[in-house]
Design a protein around this motif. Structure first.
Motif, PDB file in Angstrom:
ATOM      1  N   ALA A   1       0.816  -1.219   0.000  1.00 28.98           N
ATOM      2  CA  ALA A   1       0.000   0.000   0.000  1.00 28.98           C
ATOM      3  C   ALA A   1       0.848   1.267   0.000  1.00 28.98           C
ATOM      4  CB  ALA A   1      -0.940  -0.009   1.200  1.00 28.98           C
ATOM      5  N   SER A   2       2.010   1.231   0.630  1.00 29.69           N
ATOM      6  CA  SER A   2       2.874   2.404   0.688  1.00 29.69           C
ATOM      7  C   SER A   2       3.637   2.643  -0.611  1.00 29.69           C
ATOM      8  CB  SER A   2       3.891   2.240   1.823  1.00 29.69           C
ATOM      9  OG  SER A   2       4.772   1.152   1.554  1.00 29.69           O
ATOM     10  N   GLY A   3       3.540   1.703  -1.565  1.00 28.64           N
ATOM     11  CA  GLY A   3       4.313   1.789  -2.795  1.00 28.64           C
ATOM     12  C   GLY A   3       5.550   0.912  -2.775  1.00 28.64           C
ATOM     13  N   ARG A   4       5.865   0.359  -1.636  1.00 29.15           N
ATOM     14  CA  ARG A   4       7.027  -0.524  -1.503  1.00 29.15           C
ATOM     15  C   ARG A   4       6.831  -1.762  -2.370  1.00 29.15           C
ATOM     16  NH1 ARG A   4       9.537  -2.305   4.260  1.00 29.15           N
ATOM     17  NH2 ARG A   4      11.382  -3.411   3.488  1.00 29.15           N
ATOM     18  N   ILE A   5       7.904  -2.213  -3.011  1.00 30.94           N
ATOM     19  CA  ILE A   5       7.865  -3.402  -3.855  1.00 30.94           C
ATOM     20  C   ILE A   5       8.905  -4.399  -3.360  1.00 30.94           C
ATOM     21  CG2 ILE A   5       8.296  -4.323  -6.168  1.00 30.94           C
ATOM     22  CD1 ILE A   5       7.152  -1.766  -7.324  1.00 30.94           C
ATOM     23  N   VAL A   6       8.480  -5.623  -3.182  1.00 31.37           N
ATOM     24  CA  VAL A   6       9.380  -6.710  -2.793  1.00 31.37           C
ATOM     25  C   VAL A   6       9.392  -7.712  -3.941  1.00 31.37           C
ATOM     26  CG1 VAL A   6       9.808  -8.569  -1.149  1.00 31.37           C
ATOM     27  CG2 VAL A   6       8.936  -6.378  -0.344  1.00 31.37           C
TER      28      VAL A   6
END
Length: 318
Positions: free
Chosen positions: A157-162
């Motif tokens: 949701a924060s834009g973080r990508i794993v």
């Protein structure tokens, strides 16, 4: 005429070699009967309810045995809360299994390790009429029946990508732990789970499929075999300290501005009249202005963040 007779056997041999090495099973008589039966049963049991995010599509009749009788055009899961990076054709069973995995395993792991939900699955594809691992002469991949999906990573949701490629081995401890947690959770619901460490073709994604294995069709093959790390304790949340409060103003004009008197007028408590702030802070009307406590300042909302355990076991067997 003699030339033609001599070339026919050679041509036949070359044609046979070519067809046997194609790996697309051009001469296959058709898909196994259980595949279409399983897809019909999936719809009949209501495992997938067609929606704007999982729409019925036209039959895919591929070369040889390839194809999907009743494909779904899937663009999202969980009622649209988890997007798919692109719209892909998938069978009913793989759609239902992926949906359950995302809801029951991936989202709880995301909230536990990062304190925020996954909003998108980064996929590398679904349906593809090809042999296993693109090897000539190999059996058809489950991708050839829309019965597999490749997951390259997750967006939060924060834009973080794993990403599997970037963070499986070189990510922060919580990123590595999250990926291992969701991969381990996939082993069982899916009958095949392949990821980094299984072979060089799966270093950048998780391959998930529902191939029939063993006598019951539910035997499971997962590589690597993973022991998921312990999940963080519920509520393992810390708050960063709020911003430092502003110093109390010294001049009467500054205090007047702060209390809402833009023209520098004397606040009520300065005249010995109990004002609102006197009631709140316990000041007496006779107290001098300098003795009054500093006015309340709006504190910055605490920046809450989830912290993973100090040590995360990241080993796995290949």
């Amino acid at each position: 005429m003699l030339r033609c007779v001599l070339l026919r056997p050679a041509s036949a041999v070359l044609l046979g070699l070519f067809l046997s090495g194609c790996g697309f099973n051009f001469l296959d008589e058709g898909r196994e009967a259980w595949r279409d039966k399983a897809e019909r049963a999936c719809f009949r049991e209501g495992r997938v309810i067609p929606s704007a995010f999982q729409q019925p599509g036209r039959e895919i009749d591929g070369r040889g045995a390839c194809g999907i009788e009743q494909p779904l055009k899937v663009s999202a899961f969980d009622g649209g809360r988890i997007n798919l990076s692109s719209t892909y054709p998938l069978g009913c069973n793989i759609t239902a299994t992926t949906e359950a995995w995302l809801t029951n395993s991936v989202q709880p792991a995301a909230l536990a390790w990062f304190g925020e939900p996954v909003i998108e699955v980064l996929s590398m594809g679904s349906y593809s009429c090809r042999p296993i691992n693109h090897r000539r002469g190999a059996e058809l991949s489950e991708h050839a029946f829309g019965n597999a999906i490749d997951v390259a990573g997750f967006k939060f949701a924060s834009g973080r990508i794993v990403r599997v490629k970037t963070h499986w081995r070189r990510g922060a401890p919580e990123e590595q732990a999250f990926l291992r947690t969701v991969a381990a959770a996939a082993c069982g619901p899916f009958t095949t789970v392949l990821g980094p460490g299984s072979n060089r073709l799966h270093e950048d994604h998780l391959h998930l499929d529902l191939a029939r294995r063993g006598k019951t069709g539910r035997s499971v093959y997962c590589s690597p075999r993973l022991t998921p790390p312990a999940m963080p304790a519920p509520g393992l949340m810390v708050s960063l300290p709020p911003a430092e409060p502003m110093p109390a103003p010294q001049s009467l004009a500054e205090r007047s501005m702060l209390y809402g008197y833009p023209n520098g007028e004397t606040p009520a408590e300065e005249e010995g009249i109990a004002g609102t702030d006197d009631v709140l802070y316990g000041a007496t009307p006779a107290a001098p202005a300098a003795a009054l406590p500093p006015p309340p300042m709006p504190a910055r909302q605490a920046d809450e963040r989830w912290l993973p355990p100090a040590r995360v076991p990241l080993s796995y067997s290949e």
